[in-house]
Design a protein around this motif. Structure first.
Motif, PDB file in Angstrom:
ATOM      1  N   PRO A 162      11.425   9.331  -0.636  1.00  0.00           N
ATOM      2  CA  PRO A 162      10.185   8.939   0.056  1.00  0.00           C
ATOM      3  C   PRO A 162       8.984   9.718  -0.455  1.00  0.00           C
ATOM      4  CG  PRO A 162      11.590  10.263   1.484  1.00  0.00           C
ATOM      5  CD  PRO A 162      12.403   9.934   0.274  1.00  0.00           C
ATOM      6  N   THR A 163       7.812   9.279  -0.061  1.00  0.00           N
ATOM      7  CA  THR A 163       6.562   9.841  -0.584  1.00  0.00           C
ATOM      8  C   THR A 163       6.445  11.330  -0.330  1.00  0.00           C
ATOM      9  OG1 THR A 163       5.474   7.714  -0.187  1.00  0.00           O
ATOM     10  CG2 THR A 163       4.049   9.630  -0.515  1.00  0.00           C
ATOM     11  N   TRP A 164       6.852  11.814   0.851  1.00  0.00           N
ATOM     12  CA  TRP A 164       6.652  13.226   1.193  1.00  0.00           C
ATOM     13  C   TRP A 164       7.371  14.158   0.224  1.00  0.00           C
ATOM     14  CZ3 TRP A 164      10.634  16.533   2.123  1.00  0.00           C
ATOM     15  CH2 TRP A 164      11.876  15.992   2.473  1.00  0.00           C
ATOM     16  N   VAL A 165       8.454  13.677  -0.384  1.00  0.00           N
ATOM     17  CA  VAL A 165       9.182  14.509  -1.348  1.00  0.00           C
ATOM     18  C   VAL A 165       8.311  14.775  -2.577  1.00  0.00           C
ATOM     19  CG1 VAL A 165      11.165  14.594  -2.903  1.00  0.00           C
ATOM     20  CG2 VAL A 165      11.438  13.728  -0.563  1.00  0.00           C
ATOM     21  N   PHE A 166       7.637  13.744  -3.057  1.00  0.00           N
ATOM     22  CA  PHE A 166       6.780  13.916  -4.227  1.00  0.00           C
ATOM     23  C   PHE A 166       5.513  14.695  -3.886  1.00  0.00           C
ATOM     24  CE2 PHE A 166       9.337  10.112  -5.112  1.00  0.00           C
ATOM     25  CZ  PHE A 166       9.925  10.523  -6.297  1.00  0.00           C
ATOM     26  N   VAL A 167       5.051  14.558  -2.648  1.00  0.00           N
ATOM     27  CA  VAL A 167       3.921  15.386  -2.206  1.00  0.00           C
ATOM     28  C   VAL A 167       4.306  16.857  -2.264  1.00  0.00           C
ATOM     29  CG1 VAL A 167       2.412  15.966  -0.270  1.00  0.00           C
ATOM     30  CG2 VAL A 167       2.949  13.570  -0.753  1.00  0.00           C
ATOM     31  N   SER A 168       5.507  17.180  -1.771  1.00  0.00           N
ATOM     32  CA  SER A 168       5.971  18.572  -1.810  1.00  0.00           C
ATOM     33  C   SER A 168       6.213  19.032  -3.238  1.00  0.00           C
ATOM     34  CB  SER A 168       7.248  18.723  -0.983  1.00  0.00           C
ATOM     35  OG  SER A 168       8.344  18.047  -1.583  1.00  0.00           O
ATOM     36  N   ALA A 169       6.622  18.105  -4.115  1.00  0.00           N
ATOM     37  CA  ALA A 169       6.861  18.460  -5.512  1.00  0.00           C
ATOM     38  C   ALA A 169       5.579  18.855  -6.230  1.00  0.00           C
ATOM     39  CB  ALA A 169       7.530  17.290  -6.240  1.00  0.00           C
ATOM     40  N   VAL A 170       4.451  18.353  -5.754  1.00  0.00           N
ATOM     41  CA  VAL A 170       3.155  18.719  -6.324  1.00  0.00           C
ATOM     42  C   VAL A 170       2.565  19.934  -5.613  1.00  0.00           C
ATOM     43  CG1 VAL A 170       0.772  17.953  -6.702  1.00  0.00           C
ATOM     44  CG2 VAL A 170       2.686  16.363  -7.083  1.00  0.00           C
ATOM     45  N   ALA A 171       2.637  19.926  -4.289  1.00  0.00           N
ATOM     46  CA  ALA A 171       1.975  20.970  -3.506  1.00  0.00           C
ATOM     47  C   ALA A 171       2.673  22.320  -3.610  1.00  0.00           C
ATOM     48  CB  ALA A 171       1.896  20.543  -2.040  1.00  0.00           C
ATOM     49  N   ALA A 172       4.003  22.332  -3.596  1.00  0.00           N
ATOM     50  CA  ALA A 172       4.739  23.601  -3.567  1.00  0.00           C
ATOM     51  C   ALA A 172       4.474  24.461  -4.805  1.00  0.00           C
ATOM     52  CB  ALA A 172       6.235  23.334  -3.401  1.00  0.00           C
ATOM     53  N   PRO A 173       4.605  23.942  -6.032  1.00  0.00           N
ATOM     54  CA  PRO A 173       4.341  24.814  -7.193  1.00  0.00           C
ATOM     55  C   PRO A 173       2.895  25.247  -7.308  1.00  0.00           C
ATOM     56  CG  PRO A 173       4.713  22.550  -7.902  1.00  0.00           C
ATOM     57  CD  PRO A 173       5.083  22.612  -6.455  1.00  0.00           C
ATOM     58  N   MET A 183       0.826  -1.197   0.000  1.00  0.00           N
ATOM     59  CA  MET A 183       0.000   0.000   0.000  1.00  0.00           C
ATOM     60  C   MET A 183       0.869   1.259   0.000  1.00  0.00           C
ATOM     61  SD  MET A 183      -3.044   1.185  -0.077  1.00  0.00           S
ATOM     62  CE  MET A 183      -3.954   2.688   0.268  1.00  0.00           C
ATOM     63  N   LYS A 184       1.919   1.254   0.853  1.00  0.00           N
ATOM     64  CA  LYS A 184       2.817   2.393   0.947  1.00  0.00           C
ATOM     65  C   LYS A 184       3.546   2.617  -0.369  1.00  0.00           C
ATOM     66  CE  LYS A 184       6.557   4.253   3.770  1.00  0.00           C
ATOM     67  NZ  LYS A 184       7.459   3.998   4.928  1.00  0.00           N
ATOM     68  N   LYS A 185       3.989   1.523  -1.001  1.00  0.00           N
ATOM     69  CA  LYS A 185       4.684   1.621  -2.277  1.00  0.00           C
ATOM     70  C   LYS A 185       3.762   2.171  -3.358  1.00  0.00           C
ATOM     71  CE  LYS A 185       7.400  -1.117  -5.547  1.00  0.00           C
ATOM     72  NZ  LYS A 185       7.930  -2.475  -5.862  1.00  0.00           N
ATOM     73  N   LYS A 186       2.501   1.751  -3.358  1.00  0.00           N
ATOM     74  CA  LYS A 186       1.547   2.226  -4.351  1.00  0.00           C
ATOM     75  C   LYS A 186       1.262   3.715  -4.169  1.00  0.00           C
ATOM     76  CE  LYS A 186      -1.684  -0.507  -5.690  1.00  0.00           C
ATOM     77  NZ  LYS A 186      -2.919  -1.341  -5.777  1.00  0.00           N
ATOM     78  N   THR A 187       1.176   4.157  -2.908  1.00  0.00           N
ATOM     79  CA  THR A 187       0.943   5.574  -2.626  1.00  0.00           C
ATOM     80  C   THR A 187       2.114   6.417  -3.126  1.00  0.00           C
ATOM     81  OG1 THR A 187      -0.367   5.039  -0.674  1.00  0.00           O
ATOM     82  CG2 THR A 187       0.512   7.265  -0.819  1.00  0.00           C
ATOM     83  N   SER A 188       3.329   5.946  -2.866  1.00  0.00           N
ATOM     84  CA  SER A 188       4.514   6.657  -3.336  1.00  0.00           C
ATOM     85  C   SER A 188       4.534   6.735  -4.856  1.00  0.00           C
ATOM     86  CB  SER A 188       5.774   5.966  -2.820  1.00  0.00           C
ATOM     87  OG  SER A 188       6.933   6.614  -3.289  1.00  0.00           O
ATOM     88  N   GLN A 189       4.177   5.633  -5.516  1.00  0.00           N
ATOM     89  CA  GLN A 189       4.157   5.606  -6.973  1.00  0.00           C
ATOM     90  C   GLN A 189       3.135   6.597  -7.527  1.00  0.00           C
ATOM     91  OE1 GLN A 189       3.043   1.835  -8.661  1.00  0.00           O
ATOM     92  NE2 GLN A 189       3.888   2.312 -10.654  1.00  0.00           N
ATOM     93  N   ARG A 190       1.986   6.698  -6.883  1.00  0.00           N
ATOM     94  CA  ARG A 190       0.958   7.620  -7.350  1.00  0.00           C
ATOM     95  C   ARG A 190       1.407   9.070  -7.232  1.00  0.00           C
ATOM     96  NH1 ARG A 190      -4.423   4.708  -4.701  1.00  0.00           N
ATOM     97  NH2 ARG A 190      -4.622   3.061  -6.297  1.00  0.00           N
ATOM     98  N   SER A 221       7.293  24.094 -14.163  1.00  0.00           N
ATOM     99  CA  SER A 221       7.879  23.081 -15.043  1.00  0.00           C
ATOM    100  C   SER A 221       9.323  22.798 -14.666  1.00  0.00           C
ATOM    101  CB  SER A 221       7.797  23.548 -16.496  1.00  0.00           C
ATOM    102  OG  SER A 221       8.507  22.674 -17.352  1.00  0.00           O
ATOM    103  N   ALA A 222      10.108  23.864 -14.469  1.00  0.00           N
ATOM    104  CA  ALA A 222      11.513  23.688 -14.103  1.00  0.00           C
ATOM    105  C   ALA A 222      11.637  23.015 -12.737  1.00  0.00           C
ATOM    106  CB  ALA A 222      12.222  25.042 -14.096  1.00  0.00           C
ATOM    107  N   PHE A 223      10.838  23.458 -11.772  1.00  0.00           N
ATOM    108  CA  PHE A 223      10.919  22.897 -10.424  1.00  0.00           C
ATOM    109  C   PHE A 223      10.582  21.409 -10.416  1.00  0.00           C
ATOM    110  CE2 PHE A 223       8.292  21.673  -6.736  1.00  0.00           C
ATOM    111  CZ  PHE A 223       9.289  21.636  -5.771  1.00  0.00           C
ATOM    112  N   THR A 224       9.474  21.015 -11.040  1.00  0.00           N
ATOM    113  CA  THR A 224       9.100  19.598 -11.034  1.00  0.00           C
ATOM    114  C   THR A 224      10.127  18.752 -11.779  1.00  0.00           C
ATOM    115  OG1 THR A 224       7.636  20.081 -12.928  1.00  0.00           O
ATOM    116  CG2 THR A 224       6.618  19.946 -10.749  1.00  0.00           C
ATOM    117  N   GLY A 225      10.709  19.296 -12.846  1.00  0.00           N
ATOM    118  CA  GLY A 225      11.769  18.569 -13.542  1.00  0.00           C
ATOM    119  C   GLY A 225      12.985  18.367 -12.666  1.00  0.00           C
ATOM    120  N   PHE A 226      13.395  19.422 -11.956  1.00  0.00           N
ATOM    121  CA  PHE A 226      14.538  19.304 -11.049  1.00  0.00           C
ATOM    122  C   PHE A 226      14.245  18.321  -9.915  1.00  0.00           C
ATOM    123  CE2 PHE A 226      15.854  23.946 -12.091  1.00  0.00           C
ATOM    124  CZ  PHE A 226      16.355  23.525 -13.316  1.00  0.00           C
ATOM    125  N   MET A 227      13.026  18.370  -9.391  1.00  0.00           N
ATOM    126  CA  MET A 227      12.670  17.474  -8.297  1.00  0.00           C
ATOM    127  C   MET A 227      12.662  16.020  -8.742  1.00  0.00           C
ATOM    128  SD  MET A 227      12.238  18.936  -5.332  1.00  0.00           S
ATOM    129  CE  MET A 227      11.032  18.050  -4.326  1.00  0.00           C
TER     130      MET A 227
END
Length: 221
Positions: free
Chosen positions: A167-178, A1-8, A69-75
């Motif tokens: 980890p998942t929180w990094v991708f959450v921040s990659a979506v939420a921050a921009p 479940m955790k792996k699937k959440t991270s993938q999403r 665009s630049a931020f999400t690419g860098f992340m």
């Protein structure tokens, strides 16, 4: 479940990167069209209107989309095994993006601002050809980067152990921050990628620590 959440969340970051990149290219083409109108229009009123609209698009749409665009690419580079320097196509995209950001922020936007000020002050001369060419080059560079993402040419810059996916929180921040930065920018009336910069600095610091741990010598037992 955790792996699937991270993938999403990772997929959501890729999705946001794609749509903001397409938006960046679309607004660059809109700027090109408006600046062409400003350069070729016969009357001063049309030139003033076209230049003013180009400036509004640059401030309210193009700049926030370019930042996202630049931020999400860098992340994505800093948070997955792709990295920044392992593959030539990723390195090429990284360099092109840095050049685009510099040219867009410090050259094109400044020149466009000067053209708007001059036009509104009663000097509705055609915008310089360099501004029109710059917007065309910007759109072309984004199209080339899209091809790089699809073709992935030229092989690897270097080999070595891959760094783990973040980890998942990094991708959450990659979506939420921009998204938060875009919202704040629309409220303030100018782009302000503050949260994106903070999230990127935090991630790059963590990536550096991960790299050091993996390359540190194993103590003798």
């Amino acid at each position: 479940m955790k792996k699937k959440t991270s993938q999403r969340w990772r997929q959501a970051t890729v999705w946001l990167h794609v749509i903001t990149s397409v938006g960046w290219m679309g607004q660059a083409l809109a700027l090109f069209a408006l600046l062409m109108v400003s350069r070729t229009a016969a009357d001063g009123a049309t030139r003033i209107a076209a230049t003013s609209m180009a400036h509004e698009i640059d401030t309210l749409l193009l700049a926030p989309l370019a930042n996202a665009s630049a931020f999400t690419g860098f992340m994505l580079a800093a948070s997955t095994a792709w990295g920044f320097y392992r593959h030539w196509w990723v390195l090429a995209k990284f360099v092109i993006t840095l050049v685009q950001l510099y040219a867009g922020i410090f050259l094109l936007s400044g020149a466009l601002q000067d053209s708007v000020v001059a036009a509104r002050a009663g000097d509705p001369d055609p915008v310089p050809l360099a501004q029109v060419t710059g917007t065309a080059l910007m759109a072309s560079a984004i199209a080339f980067q899209a091809w790089l993402s699809v073709a992935k040419p030229w092989g690897k810059v270097r080999t070595g152990a891959k760094l783990p996916t973040a980890p998942t929180w990094v991708f959450v921040s990659a979506v939420a921050a921009p998204l938060a930065d875009i919202t704040m920018g629309l409220i303030l009336g100018f782009p302000l990628p503050a949260l994106s910069l903070i999230a990127l600095i935090v991630r790059l610091t963590g990536r550096r620590r991960e790299s050091r741990r993996r390359t540190a010598p194993v103590p003798a037992t």
